[in-house]
Design a protein around this motif. Sequence first.
Motif, short mmCIF file in Angstrom:
data_model
loop_
_atom_site.label_atom_id
_atom_site.label_comp_id
_atom_site.label_asym_id
_atom_site.label_seq_id
_atom_site.Cartn_x
_atom_site.Cartn_y
_atom_site.Cartn_z
N LEU A 60 -7.68 4.05 -38.68
CA LEU A 60 -7.28 5.21 -39.47
C LEU A 60 -7.28 4.91 -40.97
O LEU A 60 -7.42 5.82 -41.79
CB LEU A 60 -5.88 5.67 -39.03
N GLN A 61 -7.09 3.64 -41.33
CA GLN A 61 -7.07 3.23 -42.74
C GLN A 61 -8.04 2.06 -42.93
O GLN A 61 -7.63 0.89 -42.99
CB GLN A 61 -5.66 2.81 -43.15
N PRO A 62 -9.33 2.34 -43.01
CA PRO A 62 -10.33 1.26 -43.05
C PRO A 62 -10.46 0.57 -44.40
O PRO A 62 -11.13 -0.46 -44.50
CB PRO A 62 -11.64 1.98 -42.69
N GLU A 63 -9.81 1.10 -45.44
CA GLU A 63 -9.94 0.49 -46.76
C GLU A 63 -9.29 -0.90 -46.79
O GLU A 63 -8.28 -1.13 -46.14
CB GLU A 63 -9.27 1.38 -47.82
N THR A 101 1.01 -6.61 -40.78
CA THR A 101 0.15 -6.46 -39.62
C THR A 101 -1.03 -5.55 -39.94
O THR A 101 -0.85 -4.50 -40.56
CB THR A 101 0.92 -5.85 -38.43
N ILE A 102 -2.21 -5.97 -39.49
CA ILE A 102 -3.38 -5.10 -39.50
C ILE A 102 -3.89 -5.03 -38.08
O ILE A 102 -4.20 -6.05 -37.46
CB ILE A 102 -4.47 -5.62 -40.46
N THR A 107 -12.10 -2.22 -28.59
CA THR A 107 -12.70 -1.47 -27.49
C THR A 107 -14.03 -0.84 -27.87
O THR A 107 -14.48 0.09 -27.21
CB THR A 107 -11.74 -0.36 -27.00
N GLY A 108 -14.66 -1.33 -28.93
CA GLY A 108 -15.94 -0.79 -29.34
C GLY A 108 -15.85 0.27 -30.42
O GLY A 108 -16.87 0.82 -30.84
N GLY A 109 -14.65 0.56 -30.89
CA GLY A 109 -14.46 1.53 -31.95
C GLY A 109 -14.73 0.93 -33.31
O GLY A 109 -15.12 -0.25 -33.44
N PRO A 110 -14.51 1.71 -34.38
CA PRO A 110 -14.80 1.21 -35.74
C PRO A 110 -13.88 0.08 -36.15
O PRO A 110 -12.71 0.04 -35.78
CB PRO A 110 -14.58 2.45 -36.60
#
Length: 431
Positions: A60-63, A101-102, A107-110
């Motif tokens: 949800l927060q890829p930055e 924590t990150i 499961t193959g998602g982004p």
Amino acid sequence: QIISVLLWQEHVCPFILSRQASGLRNNQSNQLRALSWSDLESQFGSAYEAPLPISIDSVLQPEKPSFSTERPTLFRERHGWCPYSERVWLTLELKNIDYDTIRIDNTGGPRPSYFAGTTPQMKWPDGRMQRESLDLVRDLDAAYADSLPFLFQNSKEVEYCISQFQSIFPRARPSSRAAFLFQYNGEPLWRGVFEETLQKTDELLNENSEGPFFCGSTISGADVAWAPFLERYRYQLPCLHNGLEPNDANKYPNLAAWYSAMDQVPAYACRVKGDASSWRKVLSMAGFGNAFVPPEIKENMEFLAEKESMAAKSTIDNKLWAEYTSFRPYLANSPHAEAALVMTRNRKAISVDASKRANDTMWKERGLPTIEGELEKTMMELVQSLIHDDDALLTERAAALAGYLDERMCVPRDMGAMPAATMKLLARVKA
């Protein structure tokens, strides 16, 4: 408080009780109508305003975040399914280490551009990256030696018990969600294979006469190493083979004592541990070659689902919760209130998720509201009931929402096992 019926006259009692009950319902109704989120937030005291530990869902927060130079950062699997991530997470919690924590999708998602490889990994305050769960457990214990418990105090004995894991646990298809459970063809391992594993584990625990942990009367690095896998076996084996109970004190007395002892470890019982419902639901997604659940196993799961509801109350330990929260000011003062606090903090996400499912059969069958304003009122009703641990404040639609959230919930992803159990109990009130 209504006086016991035994003290009332036979004919006067029903009339007065009826009037009192009616008045109570009216007062509760007025109270619920007057609720607002700000009213509810104020009921959590300082916990609502206390700063939360940094926990980023990288999907949800890829930055790329700004990493701390004071605290370690744990990269772990985002749902709480990875047993190797659980080892490191449990170590951080046991020793009350401040950490960020990150959460990473396995499961193959982004995945975020700044992360590569497997979980768990740790970014130390000096910028070093490290992987391998047991190396991280050892190094955390050494780096924070002043924080108890000291997990490798009897290092030779601890390392011996850790080394026995590979020889005792069976060969199986790799899986984080269904570890050491399935053959490569998707079929569960034979019952006899599991029974042999449980028996050998029980014998290993028996080698230490002080017990109930692997290396004596206190938790050690050996327990941290074994716990994620034995936890999954505890709840998933009964799904696969009817009557196969790792927590059976008659067949596996030392293992059953170990489970009981782990359930009294605050960091584990209150936050890190998954619950029976979640491990059952995960199994239906992750096992059987990702195909359908065989009929005989589905029947086991349906029986266990009912058993889980009846056992929910025994999960809640207010004394243990108080011990865990004494170092964590951002948590509510009871498991019930914590479930309410998690709902309150995440009410927008819950509302969005619910709006996507308003046309689902399960939603309609439960009689849940499809209008946004009514859904918000229902959430507030449920939160109010949880804050006060009072079934009398629970409306039918709030109980239905509790049931829906119980079905959707994943422990420990969404909350700890104790707060989750309070939600399951409320779902049964109007059932």
